[in-house]
Scaffold this active site. Structure first.
Site, PDB file in Angstrom:
ATOM      1  N   HIS A 194      -2.615  24.843 -38.096  1.00 13.23           N
ATOM      2  CA  HIS A 194      -2.630  26.103 -38.849  1.00 13.23           C
ATOM      3  C   HIS A 194      -3.325  25.836 -40.183  1.00 13.23           C
ATOM      4  CE1 HIS A 194      -0.760  29.297 -41.356  1.00 13.23           C
ATOM      5  NE2 HIS A 194      -0.490  29.923 -40.233  1.00 13.23           N
ATOM      6  N   ASP A 241       4.399  19.453 -39.131  1.00 15.52           N
ATOM      7  CA  ASP A 241       4.535  20.886 -39.363  1.00 15.52           C
ATOM      8  C   ASP A 241       5.422  21.447 -38.246  1.00 15.52           C
ATOM      9  OD1 ASP A 241       4.274  23.623 -39.286  1.00 15.52           O
ATOM     10  OD2 ASP A 241       2.106  23.649 -39.574  1.00 15.52           O
ATOM     11  N   LYS A 248      10.724  32.155 -39.396  1.00 17.33           N
ATOM     12  CA  LYS A 248      10.383  31.926 -37.985  1.00 17.33           C
ATOM     13  C   LYS A 248      11.595  31.392 -37.229  1.00 17.33           C
ATOM     14  CE  LYS A 248       5.594  30.758 -39.040  1.00 17.33           C
ATOM     15  NZ  LYS A 248       4.749  31.879 -38.648  1.00 17.33           N
ATOM     16  N   GLN A 284       6.699  26.114 -35.820  1.00 17.77           N
ATOM     17  CA  GLN A 284       6.914  26.712 -34.496  1.00 17.77           C
ATOM     18  C   GLN A 284       7.931  25.942 -33.654  1.00 17.77           C
ATOM     19  OE1 GLN A 284       5.906  29.608 -33.723  1.00 17.77           O
ATOM     20  NE2 GLN A 284       4.396  29.898 -35.345  1.00 17.77           N
ATOM     21  N   CYS A 331      -4.713  32.205 -37.898  1.00 22.33           N
ATOM     22  CA  CYS A 331      -4.760  31.239 -39.005  1.00 22.33           C
ATOM     23  C   CYS A 331      -5.109  29.841 -38.507  1.00 22.33           C
ATOM     24  CB  CYS A 331      -3.449  31.202 -39.787  1.00 22.33           C
ATOM     25  SG  CYS A 331      -3.081  32.736 -40.607  1.00 22.33           S
TER      26      CYS A 331
HETATM   27  N1  PMP Z   1       2.324  26.159 -39.521  1.00 23.10           N
HETATM   28  C1  PMP Z   1       2.417  26.818 -38.365  1.00 23.10           C
HETATM   29  C2  PMP Z   1       2.260  26.069 -37.086  1.00 23.10           C
HETATM   30  C3  PMP Z   1       2.664  28.193 -38.386  1.00 23.10           C
HETATM   31  O1  PMP Z   1       2.761  28.861 -37.235  1.00 23.10           O
HETATM   32  C4  PMP Z   1       2.801  28.857 -39.626  1.00 23.10           C
HETATM   33  C5  PMP Z   1       3.016  30.357 -39.704  1.00 23.10           C
HETATM   34  N2  PMP Z   1       2.212  31.111 -38.853  1.00 23.10           N
HETATM   35  C6  PMP Z   1       2.708  28.104 -40.800  1.00 23.10           C
HETATM   36  C7  PMP Z   1       2.477  26.763 -40.703  1.00 23.10           C
HETATM   37  C8  PMP Z   1       2.882  28.736 -42.142  1.00 23.10           C
HETATM   38  O2  PMP Z   1       4.198  29.150 -42.273  1.00 23.10           O
HETATM   39  P1  PMP Z   1       4.650  30.093 -43.473  1.00 23.10           P
HETATM   40  O3  PMP Z   1       3.674  31.217 -43.517  1.00 23.10           O
HETATM   41  O4  PMP Z   1       6.019  30.527 -43.064  1.00 23.10           O
HETATM   42  O5  PMP Z   1       4.654  29.260 -44.706  1.00 23.10           O
END
Ligand code: PMP
Length: 418
Positions: free
Chosen positions: A134, A211, A237, A214, A375
């Site tokens: 991401h 990270d 999430k 998910q 993203c």
């Molecule tokens: N890493 C991953 C794999 C994600 O799916 C996301 C959110 N789509 C993020 C990081 C960023 O998370 P947040 O917007 O909650 O900070």
């Protein structure tokens, strides 16, 4: 009787989840009849236990934390610190001091990039990221690269969409100081073998940040078993509130890292000449934190643990398999590859229909999915796609949701592809 107690008594330990029953724990489905929610990877819906628990906290126990000597503030502080303990248990960290509350995954990664980064990385040191990441696990490392003159090295995926481990191993070297890797990729659901990655990286003396945005809502997390140095995830999430998340960092690393933001709460003493910083984890929590968010996250964790993360994983794995089969059976539909293991996320293309048009038609059938680059633009570019449609699962989804998705795709094909 609470819904969790109810579930236990009716289903018994070890039984599979009953998403239709669990749906009653989520008021959004009452207020949006017929909603087929397949966008949990973007943000999960909230159970009543979280919504009501946060409201109740504001009604009964709210005051600022760590400051007041009065009982209300002490109670609020106790609840906030109890939430930290719940996060510690949730990811099996060894010590509460290893849990820093942040705004979410993004802020957790930025904390490491801004604090650990400049303190421990220099010119020509290397940071490895993967093509599955991401943007929030790419951009902070680019910024760090530019700040300290380090190099960003990219570990590619293979033809199946999984991380190419042979190439990854070749990229590791004594110059590698950090590997930043996702536990579950948000765009495709791919699951790189994180435990092996940690082992290989540690052999070269590199640190590993995982990270977990998910993964945390979908499977049991054990940071000690993984052996990673940092782990980041988001409350929103994980069926909790937005605006809260956590960074796990091994204690000796956090001890050695300088604070990244200054202000109240992160200090022991301040004079104009010198400030003595607070101990862990407060050193990294400057200012009034998201108190109710932390408490709400703790309640979400209670809810998930009441159901059992192993059962949630089993449920999502089975439904992911069902989804792949259902989509693959549709003519003109191609599921984007994710290598050997994937969980909870299905990205796909429908021949002749732009993902945004498709998502709009699906919405007319009350099917909520995401369309776009998710993203993860570098991954999309590698896959040769400008965008995909993404269906992602939560504990409240079942086969009927997938069937509704398939039926809505067929309806869209009727409209667009004739
Ligand atoms: N890493 C991953 C794999 C994600 O799916 C996301 C959110 N789509 C993020 C990081 C960023 O998370 P947040 O917007 O909650 O900070």
């Amino acid at each position: 009787m609470s819904s969790i107690a109810n579930l236990r008594s009716v289903e018994g330990a070890g039984a599979t989840l009953d998403p239709r029953r669990l749906r009653r724990d989520f008021p959004v489905f009452e207020h949006n009849p017929g909603l087929v929610f397949l966008d949990t990877a973007a943000s999960a819906q909230k159970p009543r236990a979280v919504i009501d628990g946060v409201a109740e906290f504001y009604r009964r126990d709210y005051a600022n934390v760590h400051r007041g000597v009065y009982r209300l503030s002490a109670r609020s502080t106790e609840l906030y610190e109890e939430a930290r303990e719940k996060v510690r248990r949730f990811i099996n960290a060894a010590d509460q001091r290893e849990i820093v509350f942040t705004r979410g995954t993004t802020e957790a990664i930025n904390l490491v990039a801004n604090s650990w980064g400049p303190a421990f990385l220099g010119k020509d040191d290397e940071i490895i990221v993967t093509e599955l990441e991401h943007h929030s696990n790419i951009v902070p490392w680019q910024m760090l690269r530019d700040r300290v003159g380090a190099k960003l090295v990219v570990a590619p995926i293979d033809a199946t969409g999984g991380l190419d481990m042979a190439v990854f191993e070749r990229l590791l070297s004594p110059r590698t100081k950090l590997v930043a890797v996702t536990h579950v990729a948000n765009a495709t659901g791919a699951m790189p073998p994180v435990a092996s990655i940690v082992r290989l990286a540690h052999e070269k003396g590199a640190k590993v940040l995982v990270d977990g945005a998910q993964a945390a809502p979908r499977m049991p997390i054990d940071v000690q078993a993984l052996g990673c140095d940092f782990y980041a995830f988001s409350g929103h999430k994980t069926y909790g509130p937005s605006g809260i998340g956590a960074l796990y960092g091994r204690r000796e690393l956090l001890e050695a890292m300088p604070p990244w933001q200054g202000g109240g709460d992160m200090i022991l003493t301040v004079t104009f000449e010198k400030t003595v910083y607070n101990e862990l984890p407060h050193k990294f929590e400057a200012g009034t934190p998201d108190i109710s968010g932390a408490i709400g996250l703790g309640l979400a964790i209670d809810y998930l643990q009441g159901l059992g993360l192993d059962r949630i994983e089993e449920h999502e794995a089975a439904l992911t398999g069902y989804g792949i089969d259902a989509l693959a059976a549709l003519p003109g539909v191609r599921v984007v590859g994710a290598g050997q293991r994937r969980l909870g996320v299905l990205s796909f293309e429908v021949e002749g229909i732009h993902p945004h048009d498709l998502a709009t038609v699906l919405d007319q059938h009350k099917v909520a999915v995401r369309a776009g680059h998710h993203c993860a633009q570098p991954l999309m570019e590698k896959l040769g796609l400008a965008a995909t449609t993404r269906a992602s699962l939560g504990l409240y989804n079942d086969e009927r949701d997938i069937d509704a998705l398939a039926a809505a795709i067929r309806a869209a094909q009727e409209m667009f592809v004739r």
